[in-house]
Design an enzyme around this catalytic site. Structure first.
Site, PDB file in Angstrom:
ATOM      1  N   ASP A 196       0.822  -1.198   0.000  1.00  0.00           N
ATOM      2  CA  ASP A 196       0.000   0.000   0.000  1.00  0.00           C
ATOM      3  C   ASP A 196       0.868   1.265   0.000  1.00  0.00           C
ATOM      4  O   ASP A 196       1.827   1.367   0.778  1.00  0.00           O
ATOM      5  CB  ASP A 196      -0.844  -0.027   1.284  1.00  0.00           C
ATOM      6  CG  ASP A 196      -1.864   1.074   1.339  1.00  0.00           C
ATOM      7  OD1 ASP A 196      -2.794   1.044   0.527  1.00  0.00           O
ATOM      8  OD2 ASP A 196      -1.719   1.974   2.184  1.00  0.00           O
ATOM      9  N   GLU A 265      13.749 -15.513   1.042  1.00  0.00           N
ATOM     10  CA  GLU A 265      14.057 -16.653   1.920  1.00  0.00           C
ATOM     11  C   GLU A 265      13.017 -17.760   1.754  1.00  0.00           C
ATOM     12  O   GLU A 265      13.205 -18.870   2.217  1.00  0.00           O
ATOM     13  CB  GLU A 265      14.043 -16.210   3.389  1.00  0.00           C
ATOM     14  CG  GLU A 265      15.150 -15.250   3.747  1.00  0.00           C
ATOM     15  CD  GLU A 265      14.905 -14.667   5.140  1.00  0.00           C
ATOM     16  OE1 GLU A 265      14.164 -15.283   5.941  1.00  0.00           O
ATOM     17  OE2 GLU A 265      15.448 -13.579   5.407  1.00  0.00           O
TER      18      GLU A 265
HETATM   19  C1  GLC Z   1      -3.996   3.240  -0.510  1.00  0.00           C
HETATM   20  C2  GLC Z   1      -5.277   2.435  -0.517  1.00  0.00           C
HETATM   21  C3  GLC Z   1      -6.416   3.320  -0.103  1.00  0.00           C
HETATM   22  C4  GLC Z   1      -6.137   3.811   1.288  1.00  0.00           C
HETATM   23  C5  GLC Z   1      -4.784   4.491   1.381  1.00  0.00           C
HETATM   24  C6  GLC Z   1      -4.339   4.679   2.798  1.00  0.00           C
HETATM   25  O1  GLC Z   1      -4.005   4.235  -1.449  1.00  0.00           O
HETATM   26  O2  GLC Z   1      -5.474   1.869  -1.780  1.00  0.00           O
HETATM   27  O3  GLC Z   1      -7.647   2.664  -0.136  1.00  0.00           O
HETATM   28  O4  GLC Z   1      -7.132   4.678   1.690  1.00  0.00           O
HETATM   29  O5  GLC Z   1      -3.762   3.730   0.775  1.00  0.00           O
HETATM   30  O6  GLC Z   1      -3.965   3.473   3.372  1.00  0.00           O
END
Ligand code: GLC
Length: 572
Positions: A196, A265
């Site tokens: 993310d 790993e």
């Molecule tokens: C990313 C995710 C989104 C979220 C953001 C914060 O962009 O796809 O849905 O709100 O990160 O974690």
């Protein structure tokens, strides 16, 4: 197919757990439900599943605010149910990757609770604490990026909501803790992670203020009201500039290398997919991320042959600079943006009602035939559309409820108008529950349950799995057929990409070739009919492997390409 890793040949399907399948009838999707739908996914023809965050969370950002990285949210089930799901998927040959949120935790995570408790506890330095707000930086979700914490009498930094404090990745203990969580799932057998918001992990060390002459509320409102081309381009410039010191800062490459070495790993070529535009996070092709989403492809309202060609030229060139094997990753939709069906048909002359299905087919065809790993988003196979939730009390995306409150309370906007603006920018519109049947709540949950987000009523008009399974010409069956074609033709998975007829603005034509197979793909993005000649490429015959044309017998010298037609053929 030696030499290619499973994730290069796979088609991924993103499951948004809250909205996918409700197994226990409480109106919220869960692992029991997902487990029951594994054969649906297998039959659809995808190869791998990306599960958006399934961890315990106070749900301020729909699960992207994690309060325990080594567990399952109670409303989604138990660790045991997760394991059953994982084993069930593996037994069907489906890989499973999870969503790893590195930049921030929930403010309810025990790490943050401890960190905020004093200035000298063992985790005091796990987050970014300062005595006074250091500059005008904004959070991209809810106003100032520095929030005062009365308990510690200091401010902490958050790129996203204030309930999502940024971890301090300069602290080695944070690395240890997060890699421990990654290992927890890798040990259990998950096949990798979608990472993310990696661009947000580090901040500019000089803390340079952003130069935009407004704050987040002002910029959102300006974005909603800007009409002229000059204003629109200023909007884009401001969005870029507001966050430029908070994104893509030094340190990310080293961190990705660290995580890569942990995955190495493990056996089974575990995969890392990055949420970012920047392909350089693929390192030297082997030492950082496996894939980075090709977001520039989807950043348009109108997908045209020219746009796609230019995107491919730039993207493949950028990947080529990394290494000959650096791999592309194409997608047109996810839980953060307007649904493919709505987004790319609304701007077309004629609008979505007449062209929606044609375009949905073309858009799938392009994603499944371009070079790279495709990612699909749950529900797109049915032609699910954005559903605008006008009743602000039903919105769950806090980015939108925050904006609604600002419009009504700070800008004294009429609540109806504010509701319309909030509904349009909210990500709830593309997260509504999956539509399984023509039954109350779209068959997602029992009639007496209240689904966590309203179900789009168009389930009753045929946008549901059950009816589309029975209809041979449904979009769902189109997805199934085309996914099979991709599976059966090595050139569509591994082949080089070579654009042809490059000046054409109405149709897209390209070749995908390996040593043993050459495939020609022709996609007509227009209502015009063409008679096309492909004899100048040195091939003498074509065998149709997939087509929407009236006749599947086409001669290379005279291909009769119908409006919005798709023709995919093996050349000899
Ligand atoms: C990313 C995710 C989104 C979220 C953001 C914060 O962009 O796809 O849905 O709100 O990160 O974690």
């Amino acid at each position: 197919m030696t030499g290619f890793k499973w994730w290069q040949k796979a088609v991924f399907y993103q499951i948004y757990p809250r909205s996918f399948a409700d197994g226990n009838g409480d109106g919220i999707g869960d692992f029991k439900g997902m487990n029951e739908k594994l054969t649906y996914l297998k039959d659809l023809g995808v190869d791998a599943l990306w599960i958006s965050p399934h961890f315990p969370s106070p749900m301020f950002d729909c699960g992207y605010d994690i309060s325990d990285y080594e567990n399952v949210a109670p409303e989604y089930g138990t660790l045991g149910e997760f394991k059953t799901f994982l084993d069930g998927a593996h037994a069907l040959g489906l890989h499973v990757i999870l969503d790893l949120v590195l930049n921030h935790t929930s403010d309810q995570h025990p790490w943050f609770l401890e960190s905020r408790s004093s200035r000298n506890n063992p985790k005091a330095d796990w987050y970014v604490w300062v005595d006074t707000p250091l500059n005008n930086w904004q959070s991209c979700f809810d106003g100032p990026a520095w929030t005062y914490d009365p308990e510690r009498a200091q401010y902490y930094y958050h790129y996203f909501m204030k309930q999502q404090p940024d971890l301090n990745w300069h602290n080695p203990a944070v690395h240890q803790a997060m890699w421990g969580a990654a290992r927890f799932w890798l040990d259990m057998g998950v096949d990798g992670f979608r990472l993310d918001a990696i661009g947000t992990i580090f901040e500019n060390p000089m803390l340079t203020p952003h130069p935009v002459p407004m704050d987040l509320t002002g910029l959102r409102h300006f974005s909603d009201t800007a009409r002229s081309p000059a204003e629109r381009s200023l909007v884009e410039q401001y969005w870029r500039e507001m966050f430029k010191y908070q994104l893509g800062q030094p340190g990310i490459h080293e961190l990705m290398k660290e995580l890569r070495s942990i995955l190495n790993e493990y056996d089974g070529d575990r995969v890392l997919v990055g949420e970012d535009d920047d392909v350089t996070y693929q390192g030297d092709g082997d030492d950082e991320l496996s894939l980075v989403f090709n977001f520039p492809l989807m950043r348009t309202d109108l997908l045209t042959p020219g746009w796609i060609r230019k995107n491919q030229e730039e993207r493949l060139a950028a990947l080529g600079k990394i290494s000959p094997g650096a791999w592309a990753c194409n997608t047109l939709g996810n839980h953060d943006c307007s649904r493919v069906y709505t987004r790319y048909s609304a701007a077309q002359p004629g609008g979505k009602t007449s062209l929606g299905t044609h375009l949905a087919r073309l858009n799938l065809a392009v994603i499944l035939t371009l070079r790279g790993t495709p990612f699909l988003y749950n529900g797109e196979e049915l032609g699910m559309t954005d559903y605008l939730i006008q009743d602000a009390s039903r919105l769950r995306d806090t980015m939108a409820t925050w904006y609604y409150d600002r419009l009504v309370n700070d800008m004294t906007m009429d609540s109806l108008q504010a509701g319309r603006l909030a509904a349009a920018m909210s990500r709830d519109k593309n997260r509504t529950p999956m539509q399984w049947r023509n039954a109350p709540n779209g068959g997602f949950c029992p009639p007496q349950a209240t689904p966590w987000l309203p179900v789009n009523p168009d389930y009753a008009g045929g946008v549901n799995v059950q009816q589309q399974e029975e209809d041979p010409v449904s979009l769902l069956n189109f997805y199934r057929r085309l996914l099979r074609v991709r599976k059966e033709n090595p050139a569509l998975k591994e082949g080089d990409y070579r654009p042809i007829h490059q000046k054409e603005e109405k149709y897209l034509a390209f070749l995908r070739s390996t040593r043993s197979q050459v495939i020609l793909v022709v996609l007509n993005y227009s209502g015009r009919r063409f008679s096309l000649d492909f004899t100048d490429m040195g091939f003498h015959s074509a065998r149709t492997v997939f087509s929407t044309l009236a006749s599947s017998h086409q001669s290379l010298g005279n291909v009769s390409l119908e409006p919005f037609g798709i023709w995919i053929a093996e050349l000899k």
